[in-house]
Structures are given as C-alpha cells and as structure tokens.
Motif scaffolding. Structure first.
Motif, short mmCIF file in Angstrom:
data_model
loop_
_atom_site.label_atom_id
_atom_site.label_comp_id
_atom_site.label_asym_id
_atom_site.label_seq_id
_atom_site.Cartn_x
_atom_site.Cartn_y
_atom_site.Cartn_z
N LYS A 251 -1.43 0.36 -0.24
CA LYS A 251 -2.16 0.68 1.00
C LYS A 251 -1.44 0.12 2.23
N PRO A 252 -1.16 -1.19 2.30
CA PRO A 252 -0.43 -1.67 3.48
C PRO A 252 1.00 -1.13 3.57
N PHE A 253 1.61 -0.85 2.42
CA PHE A 253 2.96 -0.29 2.41
C PHE A 253 2.97 1.08 3.10
N ILE A 254 2.00 1.93 2.76
CA ILE A 254 1.93 3.27 3.34
C ILE A 254 1.60 3.20 4.83
N LYS A 255 0.66 2.31 5.19
CA LYS A 255 0.28 2.19 6.60
C LYS A 255 1.45 1.69 7.44
N ALA A 256 2.21 0.73 6.90
CA ALA A 256 3.39 0.24 7.62
C ALA A 256 4.43 1.35 7.79
N PHE A 257 4.57 2.18 6.77
CA PHE A 257 5.50 3.31 6.85
C PHE A 257 5.06 4.28 7.95
N LEU A 258 3.77 4.59 8.00
CA LEU A 258 3.27 5.53 9.01
C LEU A 258 3.44 4.97 10.41
N ASP A 259 3.27 3.65 10.59
CA ASP A 259 3.41 3.05 11.90
C ASP A 259 4.84 3.09 12.41
N SER A 260 5.81 2.98 11.47
CA SER A 260 7.22 2.89 11.88
C SER A 260 7.97 4.21 11.80
N SER A 261 7.40 5.20 11.15
CA SER A 261 8.14 6.46 10.94
C SER A 261 8.04 7.36 12.16
N SER A 262 9.07 8.18 12.32
CA SER A 262 9.10 9.12 13.45
C SER A 262 8.75 10.51 12.96
N VAL A 272 -3.04 12.33 10.51
CA VAL A 272 -2.68 11.78 9.20
C VAL A 272 -3.65 10.64 8.88
N GLU A 273 -4.37 10.76 7.76
CA GLU A 273 -5.36 9.76 7.36
C GLU A 273 -4.97 9.14 6.02
N VAL A 274 -5.37 7.88 5.83
CA VAL A 274 -5.17 7.19 4.56
C VAL A 274 -6.53 6.78 4.02
N HIS A 275 -6.87 7.27 2.83
CA HIS A 275 -8.12 6.91 2.16
C HIS A 275 -7.78 6.05 0.94
N ASN A 279 -10.36 -2.57 -2.92
CA ASN A 279 -9.50 -3.36 -3.79
C ASN A 279 -8.06 -2.85 -3.70
N PRO A 280 -7.08 -3.75 -3.83
CA PRO A 280 -5.68 -3.32 -3.76
C PRO A 280 -5.34 -2.34 -4.89
N VAL A 281 -4.46 -1.40 -4.58
CA VAL A 281 -3.90 -0.48 -5.58
C VAL A 281 -2.41 -0.79 -5.66
N TYR A 282 -1.98 -1.33 -6.80
CA TYR A 282 -0.59 -1.72 -6.96
C TYR A 282 0.20 -0.65 -7.72
N GLY A 283 1.44 -0.49 -7.35
CA GLY A 283 2.34 0.42 -8.07
C GLY A 283 3.73 -0.19 -8.14
N TRP A 284 4.43 0.07 -9.25
CA TRP A 284 5.80 -0.43 -9.40
C TRP A 284 6.76 0.59 -8.82
N VAL A 285 7.38 0.23 -7.69
CA VAL A 285 8.30 1.15 -7.01
C VAL A 285 9.49 0.37 -6.46
N ASP A 286 10.58 1.10 -6.24
CA ASP A 286 11.71 0.58 -5.48
C ASP A 286 11.37 0.88 -4.01
N PRO A 287 11.07 -0.14 -3.19
CA PRO A 287 10.54 0.12 -1.84
C PRO A 287 11.41 1.05 -1.00
N ASP A 288 12.73 0.83 -0.99
CA ASP A 288 13.60 1.67 -0.16
C ASP A 288 13.54 3.14 -0.60
N LYS A 289 13.62 3.36 -1.91
CA LYS A 289 13.60 4.73 -2.41
C LYS A 289 12.22 5.36 -2.24
N PHE A 290 11.17 4.54 -2.36
CA PHE A 290 9.82 5.10 -2.24
C PHE A 290 9.52 5.52 -0.80
N ARG A 291 10.15 4.82 0.16
CA ARG A 291 10.00 5.27 1.56
C ARG A 291 10.56 6.68 1.72
#
Length: 396
Positions: A251-262, A272-275, A279-291
């Motif tokens: 959740k914070p990862f996606i919101k940070a991406f939306l704030d910084s993306s052009s 663009v909405e985020v639902h 509770n936190p939803v965790y996922g195993w990702v490579d952050p750079d590639k997932f962006r």
C-alpha cells in the motif's frame, strides 16, 4: 421294479444333460482360452517387435517387462531393468514427471498420460524421451503399458534454438544501447530548433508553422523510437539479471509510486484511486522491477481510458497470497485479442484514446517480471466497458 427302472432312467437323463452342459462350458472355456492365447501372442509380438521402447510398469513404478528396443535404447539388459523402479534411472529433475504419471494413472484413473522426461542410460548419459502410458488390467491388477520414444534430436534442436534466441536477445540489447545515444541527440537538437523557430518574426509565420510541423514529426518519431529502445533494454535486463525479491508493504509502496510518477492522468483528467484494507498487504517483489510493472500497467490503463475516466488499484490478501487488481473503465480488449495480449510485439497492440502510441512490448515485460518473482498475472476484459489486470504475488 418298474418304478426303480424309471427312476434310474431319469437319473441317467439328468447325468447326460449335466454332462452335455459341462462339455459345452468346457468347449466355451477352451475357446476363450484359445482367443486369450492368440491375443496374448499378438500382444507379445507387437510388444517385442516394436521399433519403439516398450515396457510394462506396476503401480509402484517397478518395471515388469521390457522389449529389446528399450534395452538397446538404454544399454541395459532385461535382467538389469526388470524389478527396478523406473525412477532409479530418471534424472533427479525428472523424478516429479514419473510421480505425476503415477498419480494420474493409478490415483486419478486417467486412462492415458504423456510426459517428456530424461532417463539415464547405462553409460551415464541421459536420453530425452517422450513417454506415453495407458492403463490396462491383467488378472485383476492395474498395469501401465508404456511406449518410450527417443526425442533427443528434437530436444537438441530446441536447446540450439534457445541458445540462438538468447544470443539474439544479447545482440538486440547491445544495438539498443548503441542507438539510444544518437537518437537522444536528435531529440535534443530538434528541441533547440523548435525554440528558435518559435522566436521567428510574425512575417515569417507560414515558414514557421511548416517547419514546426516537421520538427514535431521528428520529435514524435524520436520519442517512439526511444520508447521501443527502452523496452528492448528492459527485456535484456529482465532476461539476463537475477531478481532479488524482498518483502514489501504494497500500500505505501504504490502510493509513493503514484506521488512520484509522471503519469498522464492529469492531462486526461483521469482519477487514480487505491483501495486497500487497513491491515498491511505484503508481497515479495524486486522494488525497482516492480515499479516498472506499475508504470506499464498504469500507463496502459490511462492510455486506453477516455477523458474523465477512473483507474482503481485494489489490494487484497487471499489464501496466503497478495492480490493486486488494476481496473479501468476504458475501451476494453476485444475477446479475440486477449489470448495474445502478453506476447512479445503482440498483434493486440492498439492506439490509445488520444492517439497515444504503443510498442507491443509493455505487457510482455510486465509478465516476465512478475513470473521471475514467482507471481502470476492475468487479465479479464469487456469491450467498451472495463479491463482488469490481476497480479498475484507471494506473501511469505
């Protein structure tokens, strides 16, 4: 005495009748046995004379019978093979293939099953083969009749094609890097040219407009070419580099991406909405590639949405997995194009609602990144209604 004679005659009649019935049954049994022997002889002739490897295996995968062709194929004698489990001769990576065959035939009662697997020969080399098995009954026991076909040549060709493909990918990656720099310089030069043209006096307006149209054409072409090159470079990185997934609170990862993306959402007035749950939803990702995944999927959602539309990102936790949905209410995907939507240079590529171009590589890149992180992606779409991309990620 007369009564005794009659009784005796009845007994004799009964005995003759029973004898005739017994004789008929015996002849019938002999006929059945004869047909069985004939069938058995035909089976043994086919089994033994087949040019393909033939074997019969028990439910525990123990070899019951082998033909000459299989012995020659593997280099073992019948005595070395019979009574031994076939998994003894399997490549360690291929043992699950035989377990799958065993489960399908004897647990799930699937009458026929086929696998491609690797068997160790007596000289310790390995034979790639296609194994076709059918289930049959013999004296109340379920056995597997298995045909083994040597496909080593085909596998060798497949590996060679894979090697050539990987070399092609490497070369494409190198060429893409070499092309990017001069194209960027062209784009930079057209930018300066555009500024100078815009400063021309009003009397030269006609010349200015014509020149600016050519500058725009050069700029648009450069942008499109650079976009293709960027995608080709990403493909090379995705295929060549090992990923290092880490546990990310999505959740914070996606919101940070939306704030910084052009993103171009503002230009088309798309919300663009985020639902997400509390509770936190965790996922195993490579952050750079997932962006890159988020960038491609959101860019697509906006590209194929009409102005004033909406894109919704939903996060869920389901069955120990993180599930992310990206849904738009845009033009949708025609049903005939859905099966090829993740192909490289897919024929499903289309122009956006405001003429935005596409390379046909974005969703291929997304799928490869997700799969290399152990996840899955799929799409559901209704033409002119909505499109939803589903991403499932490991949570632990």
């Amino acid at each position: 005495m007369k009564k005794e004679d009659q009784a005796l005659e009845e007994i004799i009649k009964q005995l003759r009748l029973e004898n005739a019935e017994a004789k008929a049954k015996l002849e019938k049994q002999k006929a059945i046995e004869s047909r069985y022997e004939e069938s058995k002889s035909r089976f043994e002739a086919i089994f033994n004379q087949s040019m393909l490897g033939n074997k019969i295996i028990d439910p525990d995968l123990r070899i019951n019978q082998v033909n000459e062709a299989l012995q020659q194929m593997l280099g073992y004698t019948a005595e070395e093979l019979i009574g031994t489990k076939i998994t003894t001769f399997a490549h360690p990576d291929s043992i699950p293939h035989w377990k799958e065959l065993q489960k399908s035939l004897w647990e799930e009662n699937i009458p026929t099953f086929q696998i491609e697997t690797s068997i160790r020969k007596k000289d310790n080399s390995y034979l790639w083969c296609q194994v076709s098995s059918i289930l049959f009954q013999d004296q109340g026991i379920s056995l597997g009749y298995t045909i083994v076909e040597d496909i080593s040549n085909r596998k060798s060709l497949e590996l060679e094609l894979k090697r050539l493909y990987e070399n092609q990918e490497t070369m494409m990656h190198m060429v893409a890097h070499d092309l990017k720099s001069p194209l960027f310089n062209i784009k930079l030069a057209t930018g300066f040219l555009k500024e100078n043209l815009e400063e021309l006096p009003a009397k030269e307006k006609e010349t200015q407009e014509e020149s600016l149209s050519f500058v725009k054409m050069i700029t648009d072409t450069s942008d499109k070419t650079l976009s293709i090159i960027d995608d080709l470079i990403i493909i090379g990185e995705v295929e060549a580099v090992d990923f290092t997934p880490e546990e990310v609170n999505l959740k914070p990862f996606i919101k940070a991406f939306l704030d910084s993306s052009s993103l171009n959402a503002q230009n088309k007035n798309i919300q663009v909405e985020v639902h997400a749950p509390d509770n936190p939803v965790y996922g195993w990702v490579d952050p750079d590639k997932f962006r890159r995944v988020l960038e491609n999927l959101l860019s697509n959602a906006i590209k194929f949405s009409k102005p004033e539309g909406k894109v919704v990102i939903t996060l869920k936790q389901e069955e120990g997995k993180a599930l992310m949905l990206i849904q738009d209410n845009g033009i949708g995907i025609p049903a005939k194009l859905v099966p090829s939507i993740f192909d490289k240079f897919t024929q499903a590529r289309r122009i956006g609602t405001q003429g935005e171009p596409t390379t046909g590589l974005g969703l291929f890149i997304v799928k490869r990144i997700i799969e290399k992180q152990g996840g899955k992606i799929w799409v559901e779409s209704q033409e002119d209604v909505k499109t939803t991309f589903y991403i499932q990620l490991n949570s632990d």
